[in-house]
Design an enzyme around this catalytic site. Structure first.
Site, PDB file in Angstrom:
ATOM      1  NE  ARG A 104      -3.372   0.038   3.004  1.00  0.00           N
ATOM      2  CZ  ARG A 104      -4.285   0.105   3.971  1.00  0.00           C
ATOM      3  NH1 ARG A 104      -4.618   1.253   4.491  1.00  0.00           N
ATOM      4  NH2 ARG A 104      -4.848  -0.979   4.420  1.00  0.00           N
ATOM      5  CB  THR A 108      -1.956   7.140  -3.276  1.00  0.00           C
ATOM      6  OG1 THR A 108      -1.362   5.831  -3.356  1.00  0.00           O
ATOM      7  CG2 THR A 108      -1.062   8.152  -3.969  1.00  0.00           C
ATOM      8  CG  ASP A 200      -0.111  -7.823   9.712  1.00  0.00           C
ATOM      9  OD1 ASP A 200      -0.102  -6.725   9.133  1.00  0.00           O
ATOM     10  OD2 ASP A 200       0.345  -8.876   9.190  1.00  0.00           O
ATOM     11  CG  ASP A 203       3.221  -8.520  11.500  1.00  0.00           C
ATOM     12  OD1 ASP A 203       4.171  -8.713  10.714  1.00  0.00           O
ATOM     13  OD2 ASP A 203       2.798  -7.392  11.804  1.00  0.00           O
TER      14      ASP A 203
HETATM   15  N1  URA Z   1      -4.653  -7.324   6.981  1.00  0.00           N
HETATM   16  C1  URA Z   1      -4.438  -8.055   8.095  1.00  0.00           C
HETATM   17  O1  URA Z   1      -3.501  -8.843   8.167  1.00  0.00           O
HETATM   18  N2  URA Z   1      -5.283  -7.883   9.137  1.00  0.00           N
HETATM   19  C2  URA Z   1      -6.328  -7.034   9.109  1.00  0.00           C
HETATM   20  O2  URA Z   1      -7.063  -6.937  10.079  1.00  0.00           O
HETATM   21  C3  URA Z   1      -6.520  -6.287   7.933  1.00  0.00           C
HETATM   22  C4  URA Z   1      -5.675  -6.455   6.878  1.00  0.00           C
END
Ligand code: URA
Length: 209
Positions: A104, A108, A200, A203
């Site tokens: 991302r 933007t 995430d 992660d």
């Molecule tokens: N990507 C992720 O890994 N977790 C989220 O909650 C949103 C996007």
């Protein structure tokens, strides 16, 4: 196929709850994601086309169904998509595999492609796109747009968790692509994370936080 399938199977929901818990370690998280991927893939592939072939059982000849045409293409949206990919591949070992890398842009907030390697003949395959989290939908929308540009016509999208915002955006952009998910959570927070979600996914899979 329905445009949105929520797989409410008890095993899927049980495993998802374990994954959501913040103290679940990366090894367990990856194992559960692989197991859920198998169960979700069963729904994702429910309407793949078959064709009859002539075989002989020990008792008699018969016409029996096999998957028709080119093997499906499995497309992982990097990096968290790889967690679902491994599980789905167990169910469809003959699938051809592609990877799409997007990040991302911090200014933007739009997805920028940094990697794109996909199988040939996408126009002749069922194309199964996997990413555990359908949050804003930006990555999934961009990946499917690129795959369509490469000829893909028969697409499905698989995610573990989805947000209503992501579903709405994805369906507006690609109304022809069915979504299979294990749950639709409440909403996105200000950082684009799914609430309550599981954090995430990349992660959590790889212990990078
Ligand atoms: N990507 C992720 O890994 N977790 C989220 O909650 C949103 C996007």
């Amino acid at each position: 196929m329905l445009s949105l399938v929520v797989v409410d199977h008890p095993l899927v929901q049980h495993k998802l709850t374990l994954m959501r818990q913040k103290h679940t370690d990366s090894a367990t998280f990856r194992m559960l994601l692989g197991e859920i991927a198998l169960l979700l893939a069963y729904e994702l592939t429910r309407e793949l086309k078959t064709e009859p072939i002539a075989i002989e059982t020990p008792i008699a000849p018969m016409q029996a169904p096999v998957l028709a045409g080119e093997p499906p293409a499995l497309i992982s949206i990097l990096r968290a998509g790889n967690g679902l990919l491994e599980g789905v591949l167990k169910l469809i070992p003959t699938a051809a595999v592609g990877h799409v890398g997007l990040y991302r842009d911090p200014q933007t907030l739009e997805p920028v492609q940094y990697y794109f390697k996909v199988p040939a003949k996408l126009d002749q395959r069922a194309v199964l796109v996997v990413d555990p989290m359908l949050a804003t939908g930006h990555s999934a929308i961009a990946a499917v747009t690129r795959l369509k540009e490469k000829g893909a016509r028969d697409l499905r999208f698989l995610c573990l968790l989805s947000a209503p915002e992501g579903i709405a955006a994805f369906q507006a952009a690609h109304p022809d692509v069915p979504i299979v998910t294990a749950a639709i959570d409440e909403r996105l927070n200000d950082h684009g994370y799914i609430v309550p979600g599981l954090g995430d996914a990349g992660d959590r899979m790889y212990g990078t936080r």
